[in-house]
Design a protein around this motif. Structure first.
Motif, PDB file in Angstrom:
ATOM      1  N   UNK A 170       0.825  -1.194   0.000  1.00  0.00           N
ATOM      2  CA  UNK A 170       0.000   0.000   0.000  1.00  0.00           C
ATOM      3  C   UNK A 170       0.861   1.246   0.000  1.00  0.00           C
ATOM      4  N   UNK A 171       0.445   2.248  -0.758  1.00  0.00           N
ATOM      5  CA  UNK A 171       1.076   3.569  -0.717  1.00  0.00           C
ATOM      6  C   UNK A 171      -0.034   4.603  -0.722  1.00  0.00           C
ATOM      7  N   UNK A 172       0.080   5.587   0.184  1.00  0.00           N
ATOM      8  CA  UNK A 172      -0.990   6.558   0.394  1.00  0.00           C
ATOM      9  C   UNK A 172      -2.250   5.770   0.747  1.00  0.00           C
ATOM     10  N   UNK A 173      -3.295   5.827  -0.049  1.00  0.00           N
ATOM     11  CA  UNK A 173      -4.499   5.058   0.259  1.00  0.00           C
ATOM     12  C   UNK A 173      -4.823   4.032  -0.835  1.00  0.00           C
ATOM     13  N   UNK A 174      -3.812   3.666  -1.622  1.00  0.00           N
ATOM     14  CA  UNK A 174      -3.975   2.641  -2.638  1.00  0.00           C
ATOM     15  C   UNK A 174      -3.287   1.359  -2.183  1.00  0.00           C
ATOM     16  N   UNK A 175      -3.900   0.220  -2.454  1.00  0.00           N
ATOM     17  CA  UNK A 175      -3.321  -1.055  -2.060  1.00  0.00           C
ATOM     18  C   UNK A 175      -3.394  -2.050  -3.214  1.00  0.00           C
ATOM     19  N   UNK A 176      -2.488  -3.026  -3.167  1.00  0.00           N
ATOM     20  CA  UNK A 176      -2.524  -4.155  -4.088  1.00  0.00           C
ATOM     21  C   UNK A 176      -2.241  -5.420  -3.297  1.00  0.00           C
ATOM     22  N   UNK A 177      -3.047  -6.440  -3.500  1.00  0.00           N
ATOM     23  CA  UNK A 177      -2.862  -7.710  -2.810  1.00  0.00           C
ATOM     24  C   UNK A 177      -1.975  -8.628  -3.648  1.00  0.00           C
ATOM     25  N   UNK A 178      -1.576  -9.745  -3.039  1.00  0.00           N
ATOM     26  CA  UNK A 178      -0.697 -10.688  -3.733  1.00  0.00           C
ATOM     27  C   UNK A 178      -1.317 -11.171  -5.034  1.00  0.00           C
ATOM     28  N   UNK A 179      -2.645 -11.333  -5.043  1.00  0.00           N
ATOM     29  CA  UNK A 179      -3.322 -11.807  -6.253  1.00  0.00           C
ATOM     30  C   UNK A 179      -3.211 -10.804  -7.394  1.00  0.00           C
TER      31      UNK A 179
END
Length: 205
Positions: A170-179
């Motif tokens: 996550x950076x700022x308020x954006x996230x990415x999961x492993x998938x």
């Protein structure tokens, strides 16, 4: 991501439940800022609201819209930056550190929260562990857990790691999961940054 509860609270929670029924994973992997400006709850009401949201798997990063927060709750944010309820004396001759260093590794189940600056981990971040920093995150070993940089709305923050195997970024308020991340950079030295409203990743070799 931000949520702004509005009175009557029961109706707002009912709307939230309806949204979660349509999309059960709506808040999975997201750090939420709770804007209390329209609600202005007292301490007991806020504790109850936090418990209600935690029961709905909503993870609260901090609060906005109020002047004070009781101890034991996530931090108060003012203008996107962490604030304190204490009036501390200023010591201009002694600069305040804005970074912390973890000499070893962060083990599964452990969470490191430093909302006012960078976090450096000399070891690894295990699966099930989490680092949350207001600034950038530097990991000299493997990143196998969760790393959220720029948590105080700092889109310039970055994440660096020696071995890339994250559960969530996550950076700022954006996230990415492993998938969402893919496997092309797995096991490599990687840097992660925000560009044009999207999380970007590239190898360091």
């Amino acid at each position: 991501m931000a949520l702004k509860p509005e009175p009557p609270l029961a109706d707002w929670l009912a709307d939230l439940d309806a949204a979660l029924k349509r999309s059960p994973t709506l808040f999975d992997g997201r750090a939420i800022i709770l804007d209390l400006g329209a609600l202005r709850p007292d301490h007991d009401a806020l504790q109850a609201l936090v418990a209600d949201l935690v029961g709905r798997r909503v993870r609260i990063l901090g609060f906005e819209g109020v002047e004070t927060i009781a101890p034991g709750l996530p931090p108060l944010l003012v203008g996107g930056r962490p604030a304190t309820n204490l009036d501390l004396p200023k010591v201009p001759d002694e600069p305040v550190s804005t970074s912390i260093t973890i000499e070893g590794s962060v083990r599964s189940g452990q969470t490191v929260v430093h909302p006012t600056g960078d976090v450096t981990v000399m070891g690894s971040v295990s699966s099930g562990a989490e680092i949350l920093a207001g600034g950038s995150i530097h990991i000299y070993g493997a990143l196998r857990g969760r790393a959220i940089a720029g948590a105080a709305r700092n889109p310039r923050a970055r994440i660096y790691c020696r071995k890339f195997q994250p559960e969530l970024l996550g950076i700022d308020r954006l996230v990415r999961t492993a998938e969402d991340i893919g496997t092309q950079l797995q096991g490599k030295p990687v840097q992660i940054w925000l560009d044009g409203g999207a999380i970007r990743m590239a190898g360091l070799e």
